[in-house]
Motif scaffolding. Structure first.
Motif, PDB file in Angstrom:
ATOM      1  N   PRO A  87      25.339  63.280 105.873  1.00 31.84           N
ATOM      2  CA  PRO A  87      24.350  64.376 105.852  1.00 31.84           C
ATOM      3  C   PRO A  87      24.953  65.698 105.383  1.00 31.84           C
ATOM      4  O   PRO A  87      24.256  66.489 104.732  1.00 31.84           O
ATOM      5  N   GLU A  88      26.210  65.924 105.687  1.00 33.98           N
ATOM      6  CA  GLU A  88      26.850  67.182 105.269  1.00 33.98           C
ATOM      7  C   GLU A  88      27.124  67.239 103.770  1.00 33.98           C
ATOM      8  O   GLU A  88      27.538  68.271 103.256  1.00 33.98           O
ATOM      9  N   ASP A  89      26.870  66.145 103.055  1.00 33.18           N
ATOM     10  CA  ASP A  89      26.960  66.170 101.593  1.00 33.18           C
ATOM     11  C   ASP A  89      25.675  66.704 100.960  1.00 33.18           C
ATOM     12  O   ASP A  89      25.617  66.883  99.739  1.00 33.18           O
ATOM     13  N   THR A  90      24.668  66.934 101.769  1.00 30.52           N
ATOM     14  CA  THR A  90      23.409  67.474 101.258  1.00 30.52           C
ATOM     15  C   THR A  90      23.647  68.834 100.614  1.00 30.52           C
ATOM     16  O   THR A  90      24.190  69.742 101.242  1.00 30.52           O
ATOM     17  N   ALA A  91      23.249  68.953  99.353  1.00 33.10           N
ATOM     18  CA  ALA A  91      23.481  70.185  98.598  1.00 33.10           C
ATOM     19  C   ALA A  91      22.846  70.049  97.223  1.00 33.10           C
ATOM     20  O   ALA A  91      22.444  68.952  96.819  1.00 33.10           O
ATOM     21  N   VAL A  92      22.803  71.150  96.532  1.00 37.00           N
ATOM     22  CA  VAL A  92      22.517  71.120  95.104  1.00 37.00           C
ATOM     23  C   VAL A  92      23.852  70.964  94.392  1.00 37.00           C
ATOM     24  O   VAL A  92      24.787  71.732  94.650  1.00 37.00           O
ATOM     25  N   TYR A  93      23.928  69.975  93.541  1.00 32.14           N
ATOM     26  CA  TYR A  93      25.163  69.687  92.811  1.00 32.14           C
ATOM     27  C   TYR A  93      25.016  70.172  91.364  1.00 32.14           C
ATOM     28  O   TYR A  93      24.022  69.872  90.700  1.00 32.14           O
ATOM     29  N   TYR A  94      26.036  70.871  90.915  1.00 31.72           N
ATOM     30  CA  TYR A  94      26.057  71.415  89.556  1.00 31.72           C
ATOM     31  C   TYR A  94      27.261  70.858  88.807  1.00 31.72           C
ATOM     32  O   TYR A  94      28.337  70.679  89.385  1.00 31.72           O
ATOM     33  N   CYS A  95      27.085  70.631  87.525  1.00 33.11           N
ATOM     34  CA  CYS A  95      28.253  70.428  86.687  1.00 33.11           C
ATOM     35  C   CYS A  95      28.492  71.724  85.914  1.00 33.11           C
ATOM     36  O   CYS A  95      27.547  72.428  85.560  1.00 33.11           O
ATOM     37  N   ALA A  96      29.758  72.011  85.720  1.00 31.98           N
ATOM     38  CA  ALA A  96      30.128  73.257  85.061  1.00 31.98           C
ATOM     39  C   ALA A  96      31.400  73.032  84.270  1.00 31.98           C
ATOM     40  O   ALA A  96      32.233  72.187  84.632  1.00 31.98           O
ATOM     41  N   ALA A  97      31.553  73.809  83.214  1.00 33.85           N
ATOM     42  CA  ALA A  97      32.721  73.659  82.342  1.00 33.85           C
ATOM     43  C   ALA A  97      33.498  74.963  82.284  1.00 33.85           C
ATOM     44  O   ALA A  97      32.907  76.043  82.190  1.00 33.85           O
ATOM     45  N   LYS A  98      34.817  74.834  82.337  1.00 32.58           N
ATOM     46  CA  LYS A  98      35.657  76.015  82.163  1.00 32.58           C
ATOM     47  C   LYS A  98      36.871  75.645  81.340  1.00 32.58           C
ATOM     48  O   LYS A  98      37.360  74.517  81.386  1.00 32.58           O
ATOM     49  N   VAL A  99      37.327  76.609  80.598  1.00 37.62           N
ATOM     50  CA  VAL A  99      38.520  76.419  79.799  1.00 37.62           C
ATOM     51  C   VAL A  99      39.695  76.152  80.738  1.00 37.62           C
ATOM     52  O   VAL A  99      39.809  76.776  81.803  1.00 37.62           O
TER      53      VAL A  99
END
Length: 118
Positions: A87-99
């Protein structure tokens, strides 16, 4: 570069889910692709990272081996396989890119909601 994250949903504790991040519009050879999540009322936190060129991976300590990040260079996709969800994994998940070696993200995908019921 455009990133699009998808694959979230509502699952029960102990289930598995795979998130996908589709990349388009540029080359990723200089980038790390991260999965970052944000739960309601909490700060954003790092989950996992993969170096596009070379495939080296990095994980947040709290995962304890439950998640696996991977990439498919031919398809320009990054995945986050999530097992033994809590349950503690509940979240909005984003992918993001950085140099590589940068502190700041250059590109963000829209979030995908993961809800884990107990």
């Amino acid at each position: 570069v455009q990133l699009q994250a998808y694959g979230g949903g509502l699952v029960q504790a102990g289930d598995s889910l795979r998130l996908s991040c589709a990349a388009s519009g540029g080359t990723l050879n200089r980038y790390l692709i991260d999965w970052v999540r944000q739960a309601p009322g909490k700060e954003r936190e790092f989950v996992a990272s993969i170096r596009w060129s070379g495939g080296m991976t990095y994980y947040a300590d709290f995962l304890k081996g439950r998640f696996t990040i991977s990439r498919d260079k031919a398809q320009n996709m990054v995945y986050l396989q999530m097992n033994a969800l809590k349950p503690e994994d509940t979240a909005v998940y984003y992918c993001a890119a950085k140099v590589i070696y940068s502190d700041n993200y250059s590109y963000w995908g829209q979030g995908t909601q993961v809800t884990v019921s107990s």
